[in-house]
Structures are given as C-alpha cells and as structure tokens.
Write a protein that holds these residues in place. Structure first.
Motif, short mmCIF file in Angstrom:
data_model
loop_
_atom_site.label_atom_id
_atom_site.label_comp_id
_atom_site.label_asym_id
_atom_site.label_seq_id
_atom_site.Cartn_x
_atom_site.Cartn_y
_atom_site.Cartn_z
N VAL A 222 0.83 -1.17 0.15
CA VAL A 222 0.00 0.09 0.07
C VAL A 222 0.77 1.14 -0.06
CG1 VAL A 222 -1.70 1.42 1.18
CG2 VAL A 222 -1.87 -1.39 1.16
N THR A 223 0.62 2.08 -0.94
CA THR A 223 1.32 3.20 -1.11
C THR A 223 0.79 4.38 -0.59
OG1 THR A 223 2.38 2.67 -3.07
CG2 THR A 223 2.84 4.81 -2.70
N THR A 224 1.41 5.22 0.40
CA THR A 224 0.77 6.36 0.86
C THR A 224 1.78 7.58 0.57
OG1 THR A 224 2.17 5.98 3.12
CG2 THR A 224 -0.32 5.23 2.73
N TYR A 225 1.11 8.74 0.48
CA TYR A 225 1.91 9.97 0.10
C TYR A 225 1.96 10.97 1.41
CZ TYR A 225 1.77 8.30 -4.23
OH TYR A 225 1.70 7.76 -5.74
N GLU A 226 2.92 11.45 1.61
CA GLU A 226 3.33 12.26 2.80
C GLU A 226 3.62 13.78 1.89
OE1 GLU A 226 6.34 13.14 6.67
OE2 GLU A 226 6.40 11.66 5.29
N LYS A 227 2.94 14.76 2.51
CA LYS A 227 2.98 16.24 2.10
C LYS A 227 4.41 16.86 2.92
CE LYS A 227 -0.64 18.74 1.60
NZ LYS A 227 -1.72 19.47 1.85
N ILE A 228 5.25 17.54 1.97
CA ILE A 228 6.40 17.96 2.51
C ILE A 228 6.51 19.47 2.09
CG2 ILE A 228 8.93 17.87 2.64
CD1 ILE A 228 8.93 15.08 2.10
N PRO A 229 6.20 20.43 3.19
CA PRO A 229 6.16 21.76 2.72
C PRO A 229 7.61 22.37 2.27
CG PRO A 229 6.06 21.51 5.00
CD PRO A 229 5.91 20.12 4.41
N LYS A 230 7.51 23.29 1.10
CA LYS A 230 8.82 23.79 0.68
C LYS A 230 8.42 25.33 0.63
CE LYS A 230 11.90 23.16 -3.19
NZ LYS A 230 12.08 22.25 -4.54
N LYS A 231 9.25 26.20 0.80
CA LYS A 231 9.13 27.67 0.58
C LYS A 231 10.04 28.43 -0.51
CE LYS A 231 7.46 28.79 5.41
NZ LYS A 231 7.70 29.81 6.36
N SER A 232 9.49 29.18 -1.22
CA SER A 232 10.15 29.67 -2.29
C SER A 232 9.83 31.15 -2.64
CB SER A 232 10.13 28.93 -3.67
OG SER A 232 8.82 28.73 -4.07
N THR A 233 10.53 31.75 -3.44
CA THR A 233 9.99 33.06 -3.94
C THR A 233 9.61 33.24 -5.43
OG1 THR A 233 11.43 34.16 -2.06
CG2 THR A 233 10.81 35.68 -4.03
N GLN A 234 8.43 33.79 -5.67
CA GLN A 234 8.17 33.95 -7.07
C GLN A 234 7.40 35.18 -7.41
OE1 GLN A 234 5.12 30.90 -7.44
NE2 GLN A 234 6.12 29.31 -7.20
N LYS A 235 7.73 35.54 -8.71
CA LYS A 235 7.29 37.00 -9.01
C LYS A 235 5.96 36.77 -9.62
CE LYS A 235 12.01 38.67 -10.75
NZ LYS A 235 11.98 39.67 -9.77
N VAL A 236 5.03 37.99 -8.89
CA VAL A 236 3.83 38.01 -8.98
C VAL A 236 3.28 39.41 -9.86
CG1 VAL A 236 1.41 37.71 -8.22
CG2 VAL A 236 3.25 36.36 -7.36
N THR A 237 2.49 39.40 -10.71
CA THR A 237 2.14 40.44 -11.50
C THR A 237 1.01 40.72 -10.99
OG1 THR A 237 3.72 40.18 -13.43
CG2 THR A 237 2.03 41.79 -13.78
N THR A 238 0.48 42.06 -10.47
CA THR A 238 -0.85 42.60 -10.22
C THR A 238 -1.22 43.92 -10.94
OG1 THR A 238 -0.09 43.75 -8.32
CG2 THR A 238 -0.70 41.27 -8.11
N TYR A 239 -2.31 44.03 -10.83
CA TYR A 239 -2.99 45.29 -11.54
C TYR A 239 -3.43 46.29 -10.48
CZ TYR A 239 -2.20 43.26 -16.25
OH TYR A 239 -1.58 42.67 -17.28
N GLU A 240 -2.85 47.57 -10.70
CA GLU A 240 -3.29 48.59 -9.46
C GLU A 240 -3.98 49.56 -10.28
OE1 GLU A 240 0.01 49.77 -7.29
OE2 GLU A 240 0.18 47.80 -6.18
#
Length: 360
Positions: A222-240
């Motif tokens: 039986v295969t189970t999956y474990e969630k491993i958090p990972k933090k990273s920085t990404q460029k996000v474009t927003t309209y103002e």
C-alpha cells in the motif's frame, strides 16, 4: 220529485184519518167498558197495494233568446289639432368670424452642444510585478505492507457417484459411412450390440473439479503519500488602479436664445349675407283612432227552468178490516182483559199504527 213525495205523504195521512178511532200510533187505548157492558171483539186489517195514476212534476230546461246590454270597445276616427315647428329661410347680413393667418416674431431657446477643454482625473490600470514568498508541497511516497481479505474461486476435486451408462453399439470410430451399419439391408452389422449389464447396474464413481468461493488474507503493498512543505520566492504581477490627471475635450449642452417668425391663426370679423333659418309655429289638424267603450244591445241564448206535469203510476196501500169471531160474553174488568189482550195478564195490549180499540 218533491211533489211526488208530497202526494204520497198526503195519501197516507188520508188513509190513517179514515180509520177513526180504530187506529193507534204506537200507544195504548183505554177500555170504555162499563160495569154492565161486555167487551167487543178486536178488529184487524189486511194490507194490499193497487196501482193508481197520479200527476207529478219534473224540472226541464228551456232555452230562450234574451236581449242584454253589453259594453264593447269600438274604434272610431277623431279629429284633433296639434302644433308643429316649420323652418323658414331668409337672407340676412350678419358678421361672422373667419380664420386668417399672419406673421408673428417670437423668441425661443435651443440646446446646443459646446466642446470645451477640461482637466479631469482618469483611472488607469498599471501592471506591478512583486516578489512574493509562496509555500509549495512535495508528495513523498511511502510503501507499507498491509493485510487485506480477498475472495477467489478455486477448483476443488470432489468424488461423485453416477449411474452406469447403457452399453452402446458405437465402436467409437466415426467416418463418412459410419452410420451405414445401422441400416438393415447391410449384413456387415447383422450382429446386435453387446448385451447390457444385469439390472441393477453397478454405480460408477467419478472425481470432478468443482468451483468454490474461498476468502483468505493476503499481504499487499500500500502506497501512501506524505506532504512536505517547501518555501520559495516567485514573481507575481498584479494590476493597480492609478488616477492620472488629463486634459480632455468635454461636450456640454448649453441653452442658446434665438429669434424666429411664425404664422398664427386669428379670428377676423367679416360681414356676409347668409341664409338664416327661423322656426315658425303652425297649427295643423289630424285624424287619429280612438277606442271607446260603447253599450251595445245583443241577443243571447239563456236557459230557464220550468215545471212540467206528467202522469205516472204509483203503488197505493189499501187496508181492509178483518172481523174476528165474537167471544163468549164475560164481565169486563177494569181495564178489560181478554179477548182484547193475548198476553195473559190484565193490562191492555199495545196498539200499533193500524190497530183498533180493544173495546168500545
């Protein structure tokens, strides 16, 4: 009918009165015997009926013509007077109103579009790119052993008892002409089939495979999956939204006064000769139908009753006296006894309608 009954009653009364003192009306007559007079014998009567012609009256209806006065509605012609209005036309000069047109100046206001320069603030959308720290998740698989219950079909050998088959004449070999041995006209197969076994035949035991459903426990991966958090920085474009001041052309609706000329209708007095109609009252005479109630003499038929005399034959009773034999003289008692009485006592006998005195 009344006259007939009256005549019968009078006839009976006359017969009753002619009997004299010999008739009693249901009462008792006292004896007139003295001390030195003997009793007279009793007298009886016999009744017989004879035919007698009498005059009777009956009612008959007689129809006669009678003059009577009745009221009837009669239609007659009648003259009457009435008034009517008749038109009379004459020429006459009068002042009348007529419509005429004339030019008239007037002022009016109109709305016109005027373009002007104005500074206004305009909203604009501006793209802004920022570095945003986001958290992503990686899935790490882990394989473990676990027990599961499964069902499966298995073939199990089972011993069963079968009935012995009948012997067959088939040799087991088949071919194109294998069935020709069964025909009677060939002598090759004249010998019959083998003699069957004696009854009862011996049972035959066979081993057969039978399918059965079997449940069992097995170990599976039986295969189970474990969630491993990972933090990273990404460029996000927003309209103002950014407000920018700009100079633009603006159209405005502005009222402007103007002058013009128009034609209007006015009433003008004009003298004309026109036909004037007047109404004149005229008396006239006419004829109309009038219904009146008039007394009229008519002859009608009416029925009147009258009494008509006719002769008829009725049965009339006749009474004949019958004298009894005289008894031996005996002194009378007070009151006298027999032969006036037949009751055996000293009281006098009761008289009837047509019975006479016991003693005179």
């Amino acid at each position: 009918m009344k006259r007939r009954l009256l005549g019968t009653a009078l006839l009976g009364a006359a017969v009753w009165f002619t009997a004299g003192d010999a008739v009693g009306f249901g009462g008792r007559k006292k004896s007139d015997c003295g001390s030195s007079v003997a009793c007279a014998p009793c007298t009886s009567y016999s009744v017989s009926y004879v035919d007698k012609k009498v005059t009777a009256y009956k009612t008959e209806w007689e129809t006669k013509d009678v003059k009577v006065t009745v009221n009837e509605w009669v239609t007659s012609k009648e003259d009457y007077k009435y008034w009517v209005n008749e038109p009379e036309t004459k020429k006459q000069k009068v002042k009348v109103k007529e419509l005429a047109t004339k030019d008239e100046p007037y002022k009016y206001w109109v709305n016109e579009w005027v373009t002007t320069k104005e500074k206004i603030k305009v909203a604009e959308c501006k793209a802004v790119t920022k570095d945003v720290e986001v958290t992503t998740y990686d899935l790490k698989p882990t394989v473990t052993k676990q027990k599961r219950t499964v069902c499966e079909w298995v073939c199990v050998p089972v011993t069963v008892t079968c009935a012995a088959p009948a012997p067959s004449c088939d040799s087991g070999r088949g071919g194109l002409f294998s069935r020709l041995c069964k025909k009677k006209k060939h002598d090759d197969c004249a010998a019959p089939c083998a003699t069957p076994c004696d009854a009862p035949c011996a049972p035959v035991t066979k081993t057969v495979l039978q399918r059965q459903l079997v449940s069992k426990e097995v170990e599976v991966d039986v295969t189970t999956y474990e969630k491993i958090p990972k933090k990273s920085t990404q460029k996000v474009t927003t309209y103002e939204t950014v407000w920018v001041e700009k100079e633009v052309d603006v159209k405005k609706c502005t009222p402007v006064e103007k002058a013009g000329t128009r034609k209007v209708c006015v009433w003008v007095d004009v003298e004309k000769e026109v036909d004037v109609t007047t109404w004149k009252k005229v008396e006239k005479t006419g004829t109309r139908d009038v219904r009146k109630c008039v007394a009229v003499e008519k002859t009608v038929k009416q029925q009147f009753p009258k009494q008509v005399a006719y002769e008829t034959t009725v049965k009339v009773p006749v009474y004949t006296p019958v004298v009894a034999p005289a008894p031996a003289p005996a002194p009378c008692e007070t009151p006298c006894a027999s032969p006036c009485t037949t009751t055996g006592h000293s009281k006098p006998a009761r008289g009837g309608l047509f019975r006479g005195h016991c003693c005179k």
